[in-house]
Design an enzyme around this catalytic site. Structure first.
Site, PDB file in Angstrom:
ATOM      1  N   MET A 185       0.853  -1.195   0.000  1.00  0.00           N
ATOM      2  CA  MET A 185       0.000   0.000   0.000  1.00  0.00           C
ATOM      3  C   MET A 185       0.888   1.245   0.000  1.00  0.00           C
ATOM      4  O   MET A 185       0.446   2.349   0.341  1.00  0.00           O
ATOM      5  CB  MET A 185      -0.944  -0.012   1.208  1.00  0.00           C
ATOM      6  N   HIS A 221       9.121  -3.591   3.412  1.00  0.00           N
ATOM      7  CA  HIS A 221       8.762  -3.779   1.997  1.00  0.00           C
ATOM      8  C   HIS A 221      10.001  -4.089   1.158  1.00  0.00           C
ATOM      9  O   HIS A 221       9.973  -4.967   0.285  1.00  0.00           O
ATOM     10  CB  HIS A 221       8.134  -2.495   1.432  1.00  0.00           C
ATOM     11  N   GLY A 246       4.781  -9.898   4.361  1.00  0.00           N
ATOM     12  CA  GLY A 246       5.545  -9.830   5.599  1.00  0.00           C
ATOM     13  C   GLY A 246       4.866 -10.586   6.733  1.00  0.00           C
ATOM     14  O   GLY A 246       3.637 -10.610   6.827  1.00  0.00           O
ATOM     15  N   GLN A 256      -3.010 -11.999   7.615  1.00  0.00           N
ATOM     16  CA  GLN A 256      -3.173 -11.693   6.197  1.00  0.00           C
ATOM     17  C   GLN A 256      -2.406 -12.704   5.333  1.00  0.00           C
ATOM     18  O   GLN A 256      -2.948 -13.252   4.375  1.00  0.00           O
ATOM     19  CB  GLN A 256      -2.651 -10.278   5.927  1.00  0.00           C
ATOM     20  N   VAL A 266      10.788  -6.993   9.824  1.00  0.00           N
ATOM     21  CA  VAL A 266      11.951  -6.105   9.945  1.00  0.00           C
ATOM     22  C   VAL A 266      11.625  -5.095  11.046  1.00  0.00           C
ATOM     23  O   VAL A 266      10.542  -4.510  11.058  1.00  0.00           O
ATOM     24  CB  VAL A 266      12.243  -5.396   8.607  1.00  0.00           C
TER      25      VAL A 266
END
Lengths: 281, 281
Positions: free
Chosen positions: A17, A24, A134, A140, A163
């Site tokens: 997003m 990311h 992630g 999700q 991370v």
């Protein structure tokens, strides 16, 4: 995209997003490593936001994202408009039942249906071989993996480690919302998960006791309101009262108006093995 | 299948529930004509049957289907077991909202969700370029087309004309259920649609009057119970009271315990054009 596929190049997709951070970019690096071509999508998906969620103020900065994506080695950046994704009359939804009942699913009704729908669309558009998500958004990732298997999509779902910032806070685009004080307080999330991990490593099996200890710790920061703390089995994401197999300890909190999530996966069997090795050594 | 795709061969898929008739075989011929490879699936999909539907007694004869498929030129016949398609813990569903509210959607709740889910799975497994459906199941075809567009599947949905018996009865695997008398009575379905068509051609625009005339005709056969007769616009499948643009006249009946459907597409504009040509000539 189709042409690349016909040329026999493998495609790794990183759906985001936007408002990119190291989390990311770690997905991009994995996608580059495993595939010929790394595609990133940047789309703030309105379908996965509830009426009281932060859709309007969700951070957006495409120039910044474009630069970060380029530096990380993204080959194709897909940045569609809302109208391209959901044209007038759009009416198809993909839903995974069961896995969305607990954790964020109970706090955010309809959220995961929005997630699976947009991801199914991105998979349709990009036709990747692998897609990267992630571990921070663990529910999700589990739901998307299940969708991909159930619908025979033939796409490998790669779930990459969280991370973290130096103080342990999981990276999130939403961390930008935090005031200086809130940002400091936010480190309590990871601290509470580490505490839980230690307790399991020391043999604690009672989920309620672990959650209680986490609650006590988090309540020391008055800016942090607990949405949920939950211990669930890793496969079905159902709450467990006693820790026997692999579990996830997951939490969601509000710090001010900012909702943050974090989690840790623990395998008591692995802990035991380490211990028995230690004893042998 | 993947190998064929990599070789650059185009794939046409004909999804069926087996017990093949000329309708199915016309789809195969179209698939052969438009593609290098014709794949047929034969799977009686439990997900699209309601608790009072005919799942248990739905006609099955794979030997016969295999022979018919071979003769029609099917290159790959996919005949999965129920466990392959819906393994234990299966939990993902695809749903198209709106288009399923009228016609068979209101008579058979959950039916189209079962259809879109199995078709999404078959598309995932076979990865066709084109997929073939019959106009008899017009609402199904419209819903699948919408799903394919909405989820960016990149598969072309081809809707092929109804194949009829000599007396006009639309071919259906379920026709086998009919007794000799019922089979004779069943020709009233097409007769009623032809009557409706004539009325529109003669300028009748009042949907209620057309439906009334069809009802009167069908009621002459006491074995035939009307489930619905409906006139809907072709695009959104919403009921119209007055016929202006392209419409579908669709019906479902029970003959004994057998549920049969049929429909006809009418474009009053096309009718007018023909007439004005006639006048000119």
């Amino acid at each position: 995209m189709k042409i690349m596929r016909k040329e026999g190049k493998s495609i790794g997709l990183v759906p985001t997003m936007g408002y990119l951070h190291e989390g990311h970019l770690s997905l991009v690096r994995a996608a580059k490593k495993h595939n010929d071509v790394a595609v990133m999508s940047v789309f703030v998906n309105p379908l996965q936001f509830g009426p009281n969620d932060d859709l309007a103020k969700y951070p957006r900065d495409f120039k910044r994202d474009e630069e970060k994506a380029r530096l990380a080695g993204v080959d194709v950046l897909f940045y569609p408009s809302e109208k391209e994704i959901y044209p007038s009359g759009y009416s198809t939804y993909v839903e995974v039942k069961g896995l969305g009942d607990t954790l964020c699913g109970s706090s955010r009704p309809g959220h995961f249906k929005g997630v699976t729908t947009i991801v199914a669309k991105l998979f349709g558009i990009v036709k990747p071989d692998m897609a990267y998500f992630g571990q921070k958004d663990v529910q999700q990732a589990a739901i998307i993996k299940k969708m991909t298997e159930d619908l025979n999509m033939g796409i490998e779902i790669k779930i990459m480690p969280i991370v973290r910032e130096k103080d342990g806070l999981a990276m999130s685009s939403r961390n930008i919302y935090l005031s200086e004080t809130e940002r400091k307080d936010a480190s309590i999330l990871h601290q509470s998960l580490s505490t839980a991990e230690s307790m399991v490593n020391q043999g604690e099996k009672d989920a309620r006791k672990i959650i209680k200890a986490m609650e006590l710790l988090i309540r020391q920061k008055p800016s942090v309101k607990i949405d949920y703390i939950s211990i669930v089995d890793k496969r079905f994401l159902k709450e467990v009262s006693s820790i026997s197999g692999e579990v996830l300890i997951a939490l969601a909190v509000f710090i001010g108006k900012t909702r943050l999530i974090d989690n840790i996966a623990i395998d008591p069997a692995a802990v035991k093995t380490e211990k028995s090795f230690a004893r042998k050594a």
